[in-house]
Scaffold this motif. Sequence first.
Motif, short mmCIF file in Angstrom:
data_model
loop_
_atom_site.label_atom_id
_atom_site.label_comp_id
_atom_site.label_asym_id
_atom_site.label_seq_id
_atom_site.Cartn_x
_atom_site.Cartn_y
_atom_site.Cartn_z
N HIS A 93 -20.22 15.05 5.01
CA HIS A 93 -21.06 14.15 4.23
C HIS A 93 -20.32 12.89 3.78
CE1 HIS A 93 -25.01 15.97 3.55
NE2 HIS A 93 -24.41 17.12 3.76
N SER A 94 -19.03 13.04 3.58
CA SER A 94 -18.31 11.88 3.10
C SER A 94 -17.53 11.18 4.21
CB SER A 94 -17.36 12.28 1.96
OG SER A 94 -16.55 13.35 2.37
N PRO A 102 -19.82 16.21 -1.86
CA PRO A 102 -18.60 16.29 -1.06
C PRO A 102 -17.36 15.77 -1.78
CG PRO A 102 -19.94 14.45 -0.34
CD PRO A 102 -20.73 15.17 -1.39
N ASP A 107 -29.40 15.10 -2.85
CA ASP A 107 -30.84 15.01 -2.64
C ASP A 107 -31.30 16.17 -1.76
OD1 ASP A 107 -33.42 14.03 -2.38
OD2 ASP A 107 -32.88 12.81 -0.64
N GLU A 108 -30.48 16.44 -0.74
CA GLU A 108 -30.78 17.51 0.19
C GLU A 108 -30.85 18.87 -0.52
OE1 GLU A 108 -28.18 19.31 3.80
OE2 GLU A 108 -28.00 17.18 3.46
N TYR A 109 -29.90 19.09 -1.42
CA TYR A 109 -29.81 20.40 -2.07
C TYR A 109 -30.74 20.54 -3.26
CZ TYR A 109 -25.84 22.35 0.48
OH TYR A 109 -25.03 22.89 1.44
N CYS A 110 -31.19 19.42 -3.82
CA CYS A 110 -31.99 19.50 -5.04
C CYS A 110 -33.32 20.20 -4.77
CB CYS A 110 -32.26 18.10 -5.61
SG CYS A 110 -33.34 18.18 -7.06
N ARG A 151 -19.10 19.89 3.70
CA ARG A 151 -19.18 18.81 2.72
C ARG A 151 -18.35 17.61 3.15
NH1 ARG A 151 -18.32 21.25 -3.12
NH2 ARG A 151 -16.81 22.50 -2.00
N ARG A 193 -33.62 14.26 4.71
CA ARG A 193 -33.45 12.98 4.04
C ARG A 193 -32.08 12.36 4.24
NH1 ARG A 193 -35.91 14.76 -1.50
NH2 ARG A 193 -34.93 16.65 -0.71
N ALA A 194 -31.10 13.19 4.60
CA ALA A 194 -29.78 12.60 4.82
C ALA A 194 -29.64 12.08 6.24
CB ALA A 194 -28.69 13.62 4.51
N CYS A 254 -24.82 9.82 2.68
CA CYS A 254 -24.53 11.19 2.22
C CYS A 254 -25.80 11.85 1.75
CB CYS A 254 -23.48 11.17 1.11
SG CYS A 254 -23.10 12.81 0.48
N MET A 255 -26.21 11.55 0.52
CA MET A 255 -27.41 12.12 -0.09
C MET A 255 -27.44 13.65 -0.04
SD MET A 255 -28.93 9.57 -1.42
CE MET A 255 -30.66 9.85 -1.79
N ALA A 256 -26.27 14.26 -0.06
CA ALA A 256 -26.23 15.73 -0.04
C ALA A 256 -26.91 16.28 -1.29
CB ALA A 256 -24.78 16.21 0.04
N LEU A 268 -21.51 11.30 8.29
CA LEU A 268 -22.27 12.50 8.62
C LEU A 268 -22.87 12.48 10.02
CD1 LEU A 268 -23.55 15.16 7.68
CD2 LEU A 268 -25.34 13.83 6.57
N TRP A 327 -32.32 28.04 3.20
CA TRP A 327 -32.99 27.75 1.93
C TRP A 327 -33.83 28.91 1.43
CZ3 TRP A 327 -30.86 23.50 0.21
CH2 TRP A 327 -30.41 22.55 1.13
N PRO A 335 -34.53 18.54 3.76
CA PRO A 335 -34.63 19.75 4.57
C PRO A 335 -35.21 20.95 3.82
CG PRO A 335 -32.43 19.55 3.68
CD PRO A 335 -33.18 18.34 3.22
N GLN A 336 -35.44 20.79 2.53
CA GLN A 336 -35.74 21.99 1.77
C GLN A 336 -37.23 22.15 1.49
OE1 GLN A 336 -33.99 24.14 -2.22
NE2 GLN A 336 -33.36 22.11 -1.81
#
Lengths: 305, 433
Positions: free
Chosen positions: A209-210, B412, B374-377, A206, A187-188, B370-372, A213, A81, A242-243
């Motif tokens: 994620h689907s 994804p 959210d993770e990247y935002c 990716r 958060r994931a 998933c919430m990817a 995860l 990040w 995580p960011q």
Amino acid sequence: MGERENISRREALKLGFACGAGLLAGGFDAFAADASPKTPVWVIHGSDKAALMRKAMETMQAEGGFGRSVKKLALKVNAAWARTPAEGANTDPELVAGFLKGCREFGVSEVSVPEFPCVPAREAFVMSGINAAVEGAGFKMQAIGERSKNFAPVSLKSARRLTKAEVVDDFLKADAVVNMPVCKNHRATGISCAMKNWMGAVRDRRWWHSHDLQQCVADFAGFLKPTWTIIDATRVMMTRGPQGPSDNMKTPNALILSKDQVAADAFAAIEFFGSIQEADYIVLAGEMGLGPTSLAKMDVRRLRA
Amino acid sequence: MKIRLPAGWPRLLVKLCALLLFLLLSLSGTLPLWLDSLLKGSSDGFSEPAQYMPGWFKGILPALSPFAVFGSVLSQRALVIGGAMALAGIALLVALWRGRLFCAWLCPLGTVAEFEARVFKKGLLKKQFPTLNGMIFWASVLGACLGLPIFLAFDPLSSFNRAPLLLHWPIALAALIPMAFILFVLLLGVLKPMLWCSRICPLGFLLGFARRLRQQALLLIKGKAPERDFVLESRRDLIKGVCLGLPLTVASEGILASELVDSGAPVLPPGAGNAVNFHAACTRCYACVAACPSKVLTVGLPDSLNVPAWFAPHLKPGKVACSETCNRCSQVCSPGAIKFTPLPEKRKLQIGLAQVDRKTCVAWSEGQVCMACDEYCPYHAIDSDTSADGVSRPVVNPDKCRGCGYCMISCPVAKPGPAISVKGVLNQRTLKG
């Protein structure tokens, strides 16, 4: 003769007694623990990061270092990040610098630091301070992207879900692999630590994620087992991971060191987030027998730097 | 042996130097990575290219055209006072006394055309070519006043500034069409030497017109009548300009009004304000596109009859996104179409709004964890809606979403495209937190 028989009978009785007493005192767990030795997890406390890392290096050296005649080492940091070191989204650059300095002292001449960041590498590597740390130690970071050429296809034998992956081949070719993640809220997945850090070493994260995860993270941990795991818990983002940036930061000023990444993750989860239930992949890894997830199976040694 | 220099060689030398200087200026800001690594001798593929010159140097050349700068000011209907206005003002002042001095000594496109004329001495066209520059100029002025940026298509300096975009990878393919302008000028030169400069260039017309206007004004002050030729010619130009510009503008404005309702607004660079103003003010010099490090800023083919929007830069998030830590596009825009936006302000600026497609989102449609997005935002704009069985599902918070597009990178869902996508907003606004 008779005397000897007597002695052996006495010994046998003693042994039986001891076992019985042991079972009574410690229950079945203790018996099982006796059968397989506890996994050592070192926790090094201290606010001086350079000293923390020195202590960690000393500990590793005392435990056999990276192994015999290790020339090539692959280091997985978290530099995903565009965040500053204080924000705790990436591994602390001072720790990375300390580790690489230690590598030189160990006689490791070649360290590759590949990372597939979540934002462009030119931002993440620079803002995290890790690129400067790596260059300062005389090594180079490697920016990985989906189109990078150095991915190797692998199949994951023990996996439940993630049966195939493409991994940055440095981690497969190196004599030793070290995982140096940062411990933080995610958060994931709940928590991000050691096992979760491997998502920055595969091509199609990716897909994870689907396709469940949490299971994918656990599956991959069953495949790639580093020589050492060093978790940066100098500051821990408790929310908004995580960011980040997060307004809820803990500063445990600690490093967690283990040869077992599942133990390291489980310990970090319990120590900073209360329980392993906070991150399903740790529970899953435990179920899959990838490593100990309860403190009873760990030999936690606290050190001060 | 005596070397014979071509006639007027000092002027040619100056022109050549100016051409090189302007090329250099148009290259300033960010060099393409490959060129940078060539210059440095090595590259790790991610280090920032060295800044050999400040990025705003790139804005100097287009700012030397009063035609483009004032056209842009007119069509924005707002007075943007800045370096560009000052430069354009000076250029216009010089023209009051010296007329087309700039054309003869400095204009890079003129230089290219002149060198071409030295090769093709005789044009293919035998007949006289009509003088169109006055008509184009007045049509542009009228268009600019009414918000149709006709001037964009004809400003030689902005056009020249586009050329270095060719070096950048990936090339914004659609940008090649406006870039072909230089080729078009060269092609005209084959018909008749320097046809563009003498008959079509509206900037050249303005510079020459300024001088003649001053002369006529002097005559008036002295109590004499202005030259009859000049008055007649100017009147003709003006009428022709209105005849060309008015129907064009009215037609496109009508279409524009209906288009804006139909199609969503494009995602514009941070600082662009709103589409109508931005499209009118942007000179299509593509300094911003070249400067964009992530190349999320690009040029698309016209996708509607909304003529003012044609070939304007816009953001195309998906594989790349607009970084939280970057405001380069607003640093290099000389007509101020993208207003300079300091980073702290840029971080709060909403340029678009993400939308979750619940039919394809794996959390909404399949109950996946998933919430990817959210993770990247970077702005924590994704709220979570927890389903009955405890699965978090993304919901965009419109008061936090900036429209940067990081969510699209993370998603994804490959087919039929990301389940979260960013649409432009009608007006960019500053968010509170």
